[in-house]
Design an enzyme around this catalytic site. Structure first.
Site, PDB file in Angstrom:
ATOM      1  N   SER A 195       0.853  -1.188   0.000  1.00 46.30           N
ATOM      2  CA  SER A 195       0.000   0.000   0.000  1.00 46.30           C
ATOM      3  C   SER A 195       0.889   1.239   0.000  1.00 46.30           C
ATOM      4  O   SER A 195       2.055   1.167  -0.414  1.00 46.30           O
ATOM      5  CB  SER A 195      -0.926  -0.039   1.229  1.00 46.30           C
ATOM      6  OG  SER A 195      -1.874   1.002   1.148  1.00 46.30           O
ATOM      7  N   ASN A 196       0.390   2.355   0.475  1.00 44.33           N
ATOM      8  CA  ASN A 196       1.175   3.599   0.519  1.00 44.33           C
ATOM      9  C   ASN A 196       0.794   4.358   1.790  1.00 44.33           C
ATOM     10  O   ASN A 196      -0.057   3.912   2.562  1.00 44.33           O
ATOM     11  CB  ASN A 196       0.915   4.431  -0.735  1.00 44.33           C
ATOM     12  CG  ASN A 196      -0.563   4.685  -0.940  1.00 44.33           C
ATOM     13  OD1 ASN A 196      -1.210   5.319  -0.112  1.00 44.33           O
ATOM     14  ND2 ASN A 196      -1.120   4.163  -2.033  1.00 44.33           N
ATOM     15  N   TYR A 197       1.413   5.507   1.977  1.00 44.28           N
ATOM     16  CA  TYR A 197       1.259   6.202   3.262  1.00 44.28           C
ATOM     17  C   TYR A 197      -0.040   7.014   3.380  1.00 44.28           C
ATOM     18  O   TYR A 197      -0.252   7.683   4.383  1.00 44.28           O
ATOM     19  CB  TYR A 197       2.440   7.148   3.490  1.00 44.28           C
ATOM     20  CG  TYR A 197       3.701   6.450   3.927  1.00 44.28           C
ATOM     21  CD1 TYR A 197       3.734   5.710   5.106  1.00 44.28           C
ATOM     22  CD2 TYR A 197       4.854   6.539   3.153  1.00 44.28           C
ATOM     23  CE1 TYR A 197       4.887   5.073   5.510  1.00 44.28           C
ATOM     24  CE2 TYR A 197       6.021   5.910   3.561  1.00 44.28           C
ATOM     25  CZ  TYR A 197       6.035   5.170   4.744  1.00 44.28           C
ATOM     26  OH  TYR A 197       7.175   4.544   5.141  1.00 44.28           O
ATOM     27  N   SER A 198      -0.882   7.009   2.368  1.00 40.70           N
ATOM     28  CA  SER A 198      -2.110   7.830   2.443  1.00 40.70           C
ATOM     29  C   SER A 198      -2.922   7.483   3.704  1.00 40.70           C
ATOM     30  O   SER A 198      -3.217   6.314   3.957  1.00 40.70           O
ATOM     31  CB  SER A 198      -2.979   7.579   1.205  1.00 40.70           C
ATOM     32  OG  SER A 198      -4.251   8.151   1.405  1.00 40.70           O
TER      33      SER A 198
END
Ligand SMILES: Cc1cc2nc3c(=O)[nH]c(=O)nc-3n(C[C@H](O)[C@H](O)[C@H](O)COP(=O)(O)O)c2cc1C
Length: 324
Positions: A195-198
């Protein structure tokens, strides 16, 4: 509670007939002027007359404050104006106002000498400064036999002020808004994902702002945050799920705010069982590109009626990339 309370029966009746849902809360003094059954009769709903009645909700002021899209205090006595200004909450009317989330319109009515007193005028100024709309009383013959300013403004002026307060707060009323939030999660195996840091906070804030302005809001999100009153939340994980959910939600929408951080890549192969450390001395993940969701929605002619706003996080050359 003042003599002009009887005029509000007509107003409550007209608003109900016009299709508004009207609930009446009364101070103990107000009930000396008009009986609760009269208001219950014209509105078709029980009147809230106290904080402690067993048959109402456990916290009637919080219920009313959450429920109301607009609150009118009329006729507002010198007493209730002073109590609102000083933040009192010891009866259903003042407590509801403190628990309110909606615009408030206050229509004073009193004897001309009372209305002219500095104490009353200073309290009215405090209310105005806090964003409450005041409908000035009119001049004329007063119930006390005097002539002067203090008569409750007419129904047309009260309605005008209510419409204005509602329109300026709920300028997205009747609009359907879809918001996306959070980073998409692409599974590696049944217990892991990339995933990502959002955080999803931007999407949640946009959804809350749109709902506060009266829009019907659907939030398609991978993230979990405390939910704002009145937003329909659809939980998804992957970019593909987000796309499918958006396709069904976008029919009839007016505005799409794409604040989600949709991944650019996903594992090319999904392991159907947990990848075990003991059996896997080293691991390389092969990634496959995810079709650009924002670009596909941006260029979709079927969504011509939907105003679409995209977000992208960049780490360099921000202006140039924003223009691009
Ligand atoms: C017959 C009568 C008429 C009244 N009319 C008014 C009025 O028009 N405006 C006002 O501010 N107070 C008026 N009062 C005084 C209020 O009823 C009194 O201040 C009361 O405590 C107000 O309570 P409430 O603000 O909680 O309703 C009147 C009192 C009586 C006895």
């Amino acid at each position: 509670g003042g003599i002009a309370a009887y005029k509000i029966v007509d107003l409550a009746s007209a608003l109900t007939e016009a299709g508004c849902e009207v609930r009446v809360a009364m101070t103990p003094s107000a009930m000396r002027f008009v009986g609760p059954p009269t208001f219950a009769g014209v509105t078709g709903r029980p009147v809230l007359s106290g904080m402690w009645s067993a048959d109402a909700s456990p916290e009637p002021h919080v219920f009313l404050g959450d429920w109301a899209q607009l609150i009118l205090v009329a006729p507002a006595t010198a007493n209730v104006i002073g109590r609102i200004a000083s933040g009192r909450s010891d009866d259903i009317v003042t407590a509801t106002l403190l628990a309110a989330r909606s615009p408030v319109v206050v229509a004073p009515a009193m004897n001309d000498a009372m209305w002219a007193k500095a104490a009353v005028q200073e309290n009215v100024t405090v209310l105005r400064k806090r964003g409450i709309t005041i409908v000035e009383p009119e001049s004329g013959h007063l119930a006390s036999g005097h002539e002067g300013a203090g008569r409750l403004a007419g129904s047309a002026a009260l309605l005008d002020a209510m419409v204005h307060a509602a329109r300026s707060r709920y300028d997205l009323a009747g609009r359907r808004v879809v918001v996306t939030a959070g980073g998409t999660r692409e599974p590696i195996d049944p217990v892991r994902f990339i995933s990502n840091y959002s955080s999803g906070k931007m999407g949640f804030a946009l959804a809350a702002a749109a709902a506060d302005r009266g829009a019907r809001v659907t939030l398609v999100t991978t993230a979990n945050h405390p939910q704002h009153h009145g937003i329909a939340v659809q939980r998804v994980d992957t970019a593909e799920e987000m796309q499918a959910e958006l396709r069904s939600q976008l029919r009839g929408a007016d505005l799409l705010l794409m604040a989600a951080a949709v991944g650019d890549f996903r594992p090319a192969h999904l392991a159907d069982r947990k990848i075990r450390r003991e059996e896997t001395p080293s691991l390389s993940l092969e990634l496959a590109p995810i079709p650009d969701l924002v670009a596909s929605l941006a260029s979709d002619p079927e969504l011509d009626g939907v105003f679409r706003v995209g977000f992208a996080a960049e780490d360099s050359e921000l202006d140039a990339k924003a223009v691009e």
